[in-house]
Each structure stands twice: as structure tokens, then as C-alpha cells.
Scaffold this active site. Sequence first.
Site, mmCIF file in Angstrom:
data_model
loop_
_atom_site.group_PDB
_atom_site.id
_atom_site.type_symbol
_atom_site.label_atom_id
_atom_site.label_comp_id
_atom_site.label_asym_id
_atom_site.label_seq_id
_atom_site.Cartn_x
_atom_site.Cartn_y
_atom_site.Cartn_z
ATOM 1 N N SER A 37 -12.204 -1.689 -3.621
ATOM 2 C CA SER A 37 -10.788 -1.719 -3.257
ATOM 3 C C SER A 37 -10.230 -3.133 -3.160
ATOM 4 O O SER A 37 -9.029 -3.344 -3.346
ATOM 5 C CB SER A 37 -10.573 -0.999 -1.918
ATOM 6 O OG SER A 37 -11.367 -1.586 -0.895
ATOM 7 N N ASP B 3 -5.192 -2.046 8.527
ATOM 8 C CA ASP B 3 -6.578 -1.595 8.706
ATOM 9 C C ASP B 3 -7.516 -2.750 9.065
ATOM 10 O O ASP B 3 -8.669 -2.526 9.429
ATOM 11 C CB ASP B 3 -7.089 -0.852 7.469
ATOM 12 C CG ASP B 3 -7.100 -1.712 6.200
ATOM 13 O OD1 ASP B 3 -6.925 -2.940 6.297
ATOM 14 O OD2 ASP B 3 -7.284 -1.142 5.105
ATOM 15 N N GLY C 237 -13.281 2.369 -2.580
ATOM 16 C CA GLY C 237 -14.379 3.146 -2.009
ATOM 17 C C GLY C 237 -15.685 3.009 -2.751
ATOM 18 O O GLY C 237 -16.711 3.559 -2.317
ATOM 19 N N ASN D 111 -18.528 -2.019 0.550
ATOM 20 C CA ASN D 111 -18.664 -0.654 1.065
ATOM 21 C C ASN D 111 -20.109 -0.321 1.407
ATOM 22 O O ASN D 111 -20.359 0.508 2.291
ATOM 23 C CB ASN D 111 -18.095 0.352 0.059
ATOM 24 C CG ASN D 111 -16.583 0.281 -0.002
ATOM 25 O OD1 ASN D 111 -15.903 0.324 1.008
ATOM 26 N ND2 ASN D 111 -16.049 0.149 -1.209
ATOM 27 N N HIS E 211 -8.308 -4.877 4.407
ATOM 28 C CA HIS E 211 -7.768 -5.229 3.093
ATOM 29 C C HIS E 211 -6.678 -6.296 3.211
ATOM 30 O O HIS E 211 -5.777 -6.167 4.044
ATOM 31 C CB HIS E 211 -7.209 -3.979 2.401
ATOM 32 C CG HIS E 211 -8.251 -2.942 2.132
ATOM 33 N ND1 HIS E 211 -8.501 -1.919 3.011
ATOM 34 C CD2 HIS E 211 -9.116 -2.811 1.097
ATOM 35 C CE1 HIS E 211 -9.476 -1.168 2.515
ATOM 36 N NE2 HIS E 211 -9.870 -1.684 1.368
#
Length: 200
Positions: free
Chosen positions: A22, A168, A59, A87, A171
Site C-alpha cells: 500500500s 491511521d 495489503g 505487512n 500511511h
Amino acid sequence: MIFLTLGPVAHAEIRILGLGDSLMAGYGLPPGDGFPDQLQNALRATGIDAEVVNAGVSGDTSAGGRARLDWALASNPHAVILELGANDGLRGLEPAETRRNLDAILTTLDEKGLPVLLAGMLAPPNLGQEYGAEFEAVFRELAEKHAVLFYPFFLDGVVGDPALNQKDGIHPTREGVAIIVKRIMPRVKELISKSKTAAR
């Protein structure tokens, strides 16, 4: 969601594949604000006719990147920025598994004669110091093993700063991406130099 954008220039002098998750895909950002687009624009602003292919999948783990490598290479790049593993760390996967997957990707890219810039990643601190050290070592040791260019931490200068990250906290915002591009640019220029040398 899978992104694969070739940019507005179909026949750029240098085509760089951005294989990642991502952070490469531009999660949460409008078109044009993600890392591949900002890097492409920054390179062109310096007179480098470059096209940065966005092969980022939100992801994705290192295993996912390994599984779709052949598909990503269909864009026929001259060089690759490899940004995978974040991830893996977030999920607490065994560093040995991340190592195997990235090692396989780097081996394939080497066999194809493609210069690589490997972007390192750090594990979340809640996973402990021992895990963090083992995870960080994966990237550094693979860079040495495969003799590829290495940028130790993709989110350097951005991580932990609320002003440079989305809600979040993971990011980067458009401004955060701009800092990443600025900091990684010297290594990208080295990568381009290697790609031109390899093409001769």
C-alpha cells in the site's frame, strides 16, 4: 485493489517498476499523489525521462509480491524498486519467511539482469526488540547478498509524525510522500545510472 499505471509517457527512456504494497500503491491518496507519480514527476523535473510503473497492491505481503512477480515484470522495466515487507512486520510473520520471499524475488530480478533498489522496513516496536532486530536484518543482509542498492527505511523522516501521516498513523499523506521521494532520490538516481550501464 491492484494498481498498474504506466503514466502518460508511453516510451520513456527509463522505466522503473515499483513493486510494493500500500505504501507503493498510494493507499488513501488521490490519483497523482502516490509515491510512483511523485517520484516520476520529481525525476522529470530534473530532466530525467522516466516512467514509474505502480505495481503496488494494498495489503500485500512479501509472499504476495513473490506470487505476482512475473505479472509485474510484464511492463518490461529497466530497473526495479522493491518495497515489500511492511505487512509481514505488521502481522508478526516470521522474518525467515520474509527473507525467503524477498530472496526469491531478488534472485529472479538478478537472473533477468535488472538493477534493484531494495527499500528496507522496520517492524512495529510492540513486537519486541529481538523481533525488530531480526526483521531489520533481513533487508540489510539481502542487499549485501545480492549486491543491490539499499535504502534502509522507506518511511524515514515520515513515520511517527501525525502531520505527515493519514489518520491511521501508517500511511503517509501527500506531503509525507514528498519527503520520502526527496530522501530516496539520490538512491533512485544511482539505480537509473545502473540501469543505463546494464543496457549497454
